[in-house]
Design an enzyme around this catalytic site. Structure first.
Site, PDB file in Angstrom:
ATOM      1  CG  ASP A 127      -0.101  -0.104   2.420  1.00 43.25           C
ATOM      2  OD1 ASP A 127       1.062  -0.202   2.486  1.00 43.25           O
ATOM      3  OD2 ASP A 127      -0.963  -0.133   3.721  1.00 43.25           O
ATOM      4  CG  HIS A 128       3.621   2.350   2.987  1.00 42.46           C
ATOM      5  ND1 HIS A 128       2.573   1.640   3.398  1.00 42.46           N
ATOM      6  CD2 HIS A 128       3.979   3.218   3.776  1.00 42.46           C
ATOM      7  CE1 HIS A 128       2.349   1.808   4.713  1.00 42.46           C
ATOM      8  NE2 HIS A 128       3.111   3.115   5.071  1.00 42.46           N
ATOM      9  CG  ASP A 188       2.772   1.620   9.165  1.00 42.16           C
ATOM     10  OD1 ASP A 188       3.182   1.884   7.986  1.00 42.16           O
ATOM     11  OD2 ASP A 188       1.983   2.244  10.019  1.00 42.16           O
ATOM     12  NE  ARG A 203       3.691   9.666  11.980  1.00 45.63           N
ATOM     13  CZ  ARG A 203       4.175   8.329  12.122  1.00 45.63           C
ATOM     14  NH1 ARG A 203       4.503   7.709  10.866  1.00 45.63           N
ATOM     15  NH2 ARG A 203       4.087   7.742  13.208  1.00 45.63           N
ATOM     16  CB  SER A 243       7.984   6.353  10.066  1.00 47.43           C
ATOM     17  OG  SER A 243       8.543   5.252  10.034  1.00 47.43           O
ATOM     18  NE  ARG A 294      10.045   6.115   7.620  1.00 44.96           N
ATOM     19  CZ  ARG A 294       9.380   7.422   7.225  1.00 44.96           C
ATOM     20  NH1 ARG A 294      10.291   8.265   6.996  1.00 44.96           N
ATOM     21  NH2 ARG A 294       8.195   7.383   6.969  1.00 44.96           N
TER      22      ARG A 294
HETATM   23  C1  MIC Z   1       4.322   6.363   8.096  1.00 44.41           C
HETATM   24  O1  MIC Z   1       3.340   6.868   8.109  1.00 44.41           O
HETATM   25  O2  MIC Z   1       5.401   7.085   8.335  1.00 44.41           O
HETATM   26  C2  MIC Z   1       4.825   5.120   7.473  1.00 44.41           C
HETATM   27  C3  MIC Z   1       5.297   5.371   6.312  1.00 44.41           C
HETATM   28  O3  MIC Z   1       3.597   4.384   7.421  1.00 44.41           O
HETATM   29  C4  MIC Z   1       5.628   4.116   8.456  1.00 44.41           C
HETATM   30  C5  MIC Z   1       6.196   3.125   7.801  1.00 44.41           C
HETATM   31  C6  MIC Z   1       7.500   3.272   7.029  1.00 44.41           C
HETATM   32  O4  MIC Z   1       8.100   4.349   7.071  1.00 44.41           O
HETATM   33  O5  MIC Z   1       7.674   2.658   6.020  1.00 44.41           O
HETATM   34  C7  MIC Z   1       5.074   4.234   9.874  1.00 44.41           C
HETATM   35  O6  MIC Z   1       4.289   4.825  10.206  1.00 44.41           O
HETATM   36  O7  MIC Z   1       5.711   3.407  10.552  1.00 44.41           O
HETATM   37 FE1  SF4 Z   2       0.142   4.940   5.192  1.00 41.61          FE
HETATM   38 FE2  SF4 Z   2       1.742   5.648   7.115  1.00 41.61          FE
HETATM   39 FE3  SF4 Z   2       0.249   7.352   5.934  1.00 41.61          FE
HETATM   40 FE4  SF4 Z   2      -1.004   5.718   7.438  1.00 41.61          FE
HETATM   41  S1  SF4 Z   2       0.274   6.954   8.167  1.00 41.61           S
HETATM   42  S2  SF4 Z   2      -1.580   6.252   5.466  1.00 41.61           S
HETATM   43  S3  SF4 Z   2       0.464   3.717   6.830  1.00 41.61           S
HETATM   44  S4  SF4 Z   2       2.028   6.205   4.969  1.00 41.61           S
END
Ligand code: MIC
Ligand code: SF4
Length: 639
Positions: free
Chosen positions: A64-65, A119, A379, A534, A536
């Protein structure tokens, strides 16, 4: 003894330890989820453990990313993930099926179970009464290997909701109000457990909006009881058998109590560049808006998109605004279609994106220079949208639509609209054709690796003495987006650590990677809540690949702290906050690391000729992991 709901679920899953405050414990993990941007690493790590099949009850791999395929990289990763899923007994949710947290809630969430996801917004499933926790990919890989998840018992905060929301005020405003009160570090080391009369007025998707954004508080998880609303949602998902009622015992004790009167909440908005910069929408009334982005795992349920359709019906997006929608799932879109609401969205001029994260992670729809972008996301860190000069504001779908209609920030209550949100349908259109179930045996399946998939770097055991330069010194609330940026340019490199390492701290100091390599690694110095946001693990893995040996900070965010340990980077906290002031970028530090049990430890700042006492919160197990050079080496010796 009367137990709260968190204690009940933890006790049912306890492998070791106890629910005494702050005590170390390990939990049996029933379900796991991964998404593609963190999943490739998680599965490489799982593969390295040498098991024939996953060992937990249910493992789901979502894509999904990384769905903007402007080269072979993301498509290669998708194919790798699909073949890995077939090989190791994992459900595979195909690209376009929906955002992991939304689909998991719809199709897999079960009250009372534990879920670990790679995540940070995994706690979305707390809306259905699961104890759901975000973690680094390696911890999720270990859970798939049947290993328990380790944490310290969080403090449990009882959030008591009373009364009912006013019209055009919704779940997003509740969590923004909590962020306003507690800030982005207010939830660290805590689980927020919701109760009270007000809970009964919230459907599961609304609860999930609230638990989702508990991540922005830094909370370990957020949890709602499982009640009549939960049953109603599960019935509508064709899964009534997954229901069980769950709530705290009467008189259960909590570490803290937070009262929130729903009727007192008004439409709220978080200003750039932190989710806790919350003010009433009316304070910004009239501010010109250039872009509106709808969707994300926070606000893309049928409830939210239907409300958007109802408010837009017969109206059109303002000519100065570009508005786009990334729906949460195919199910959401099909429900809107069945009810004639999709048509209202199309007619309104809202641009339709895929059912994925999309703009939330900077994958397309970046705002123009210096734009004001209103987003229903969670975010708004600087630059995350892909446009550094833009200001991202976080708000509810109602507030976002009001701006899309008028071209400026507008309190949705002032529009004079009659729209009311829908309830939960009797039965959602059920269609799992985009979820490939596991095979009975995957042993003959070949795992397909494209050139984008590079082997994992490994760190050797911790030496007796570490020495090096301070490569960078940063302030408070540094996010993992600062450390390891995302966006359409960098995200495709998530499976290629040598390549992605070149972008560490890119937006803060573009010379970082080059300097780190030239110096043969060194130290990072941070303020409080270092590594929030995140999950990550690349924010630990890539610095590790650049030779970073230790991070010294005033305090750490939970997931990043665990990721540093997992990859053998020593996380140290200043014994006195003033220690932070006694270090400058470029100083050479030295430390004896042979005995980490003894505290405080001393860092010698050779450049300034002073000793700085530091400490840590490492358990015996963490220390063993760091000495072994990271969790993978440690775990291999254990399995
Ligand atoms: C995000 O919202 O920052 C992400 C992308 O979903 C991350 C995961 C990632 O960096 O792949 C998260 O929230 O953990
Ligand atoms: Fe995707 Fe992370 Fe954004 Fe949620 S916060 S929609 S998991 S990138």
């Amino acid at each position: 003894m009367a137990l709260n709901l968190t204690q009940k679920i933890i006790q049912k899953h306890l492998v070791e330890g106890s629910t005494n405050p702050k005590s170390p414990l390990s939990l049996r993990i029933d379900q796991t989820l991964t998404q593609d941007a963190t999943g490739t690493m998680a599965y490489l790590q799982f593969e390295a453990m040498g098991l024939p099949r996953v060992r937990n009850e249910l493992a789901v791999s979502y894509v999904d990313h990384n769905t903007l395929q402007s080269g072979f990289e993301n498509a290669d990763d998708h194919r790798f993930l699909q073949s890995m899923a077939a090989r190791y007994g994992i459900h595979f949710s195909r690209p376009g099926n929906g955002i992991c947290h939304q689909v998991h809630l719809e199709r897999f969430g079960i009250p009372g179970k534990t879920l670990l996801g790679s995540d940070s917004h995994t706690p979305t499933a707390g809306g259905i009464g699961m104890l759901a926790i975000g973690a680094g990919g390696l911890d999720v890989a270990l859970a798939m290997a049947g290993r328990p998840f380790h944490l310290n018992m969080p403090a449990v905060v009882n959030v008591r909701l009373t009364g009912k929301l006013n019209r055009f005020v919704s779940a997003k405003d509740i969590i923004l109000e909590i962020l306003r009160r507690l800030t982005v570090k207010g939830g660290v080391g805590k689980i927020l457990e919701y109760s009270g009369e007000g809970v009964k007025s919230l459907d599961v998707p609304e609860r999930a909006t609230i638990t989702n954004m508990g991540a922005e508080l830094g909370a370990t998880s957020s949890l709602f009881p499982s009640d009549a609303k939960t049953l109603q949602f599960l019935k509508a998902q064709g899964r009534p058998e997954a229901y069980q009622p769950l709530s705290a015992d009467p008189g259960a004790a909590y570490d803290e109590i937070l009262e929130v009167h729903l009727a007192d909440i008004e439409p709220l908005i978080a200003k750039p560049h932190m989710p806790d910069q919350v003010v009433p929408v009316r304070d910004l009334n009239g501010t010109p808006v250039h872009q509106v982005a709808l969707g994300s795992c926070t606000n893309s349920s049928f409830r939210d998109l239907s409300m958007i359709a109802r408010m837009m019906r017969g109206r059109h997006v303002h000519p100065n605004v570009s508005a786009a929608l990334a729906p949460g799932s195919r199910q959401v879109v099909r429900t809107l279609m069945e009810r004639g609401e999709w048509d209202a969205i199309i007619r309104s001029g809202i641009r339709i994106l895929e059912n994925v994260c999309g703009p939330c992670i900077g994958m397309g729809f970046s705002p123009p220079s210096h734009a004001v972008s209103l987003r229903t996301f969670n975010r708004n860190f600087e630059g995350r949208s892909g446009t550094r000069s833009a200001g991202v504001y976080l708000c509810s779908p109602e507030t976002a639509v009001a701006a899309a209609l008028t071209g400026s920030v507008t309190d949705p209550r002032d529009l004079g609209l009659k729209a009311v949100p829908p309830g939960i349908p009797k039965l959602f259109p059920l269609d799992d054709s985009m979820i490939i179930p596991p095979l009975d045996s995957g042993e003959s399946v070949e795992v397909i690796r494209g050139p984008n998939i590079k082997p994992l770097p490994v760190r050797g055991p911790l030496p007796e003495r570490i020495e090096g330069q301070v490569l960078i010194k940063v302030g408070d609330n540094i996010t993992t987006d600062h450390i390891m940026p995302a966006g359409s340019k960098i995200l495709p490199l998530r499976s290629n650590i040598p390549a992605i390492s070149e972008f560490v701290f890119e937006a803060v100091d573009p010379t970082f990677a080059q300097r780190a390599r030239a110096a043969g690694g060194g130290f990072i110095v941070g303020g409080s809540n270092y590594g929030q946001g995140s999950s990550r693990e690349h924010a630990a893995l890539a610095p590790m690949a650049l030779g970073v040996k230790a991070v010294l900070a005033k305090s750490f965010a939970r997931i990043h702290l665990a990721n540093l340990i997992n990859f053998g980077i020593l996380p140290l906290v200043f014994q006195e906050e003033s220690g932070y002031d006694h270090i400058c970028t470029g100083d050479v530090l030295e430390m004896k690391a042979g005995n980490l049990v003894q505290k405080p430890l001393v860092i010698l700042n050779k450049t300034q000729g002073i000793e700085i006492p530091v400490s840590h919160s490492l358990s015996e197990r963490d220390i063993a992991i760091i000495h072994a050079g990271g969790s993978l080496s440690y775990a291999k010796s254990q399995i």
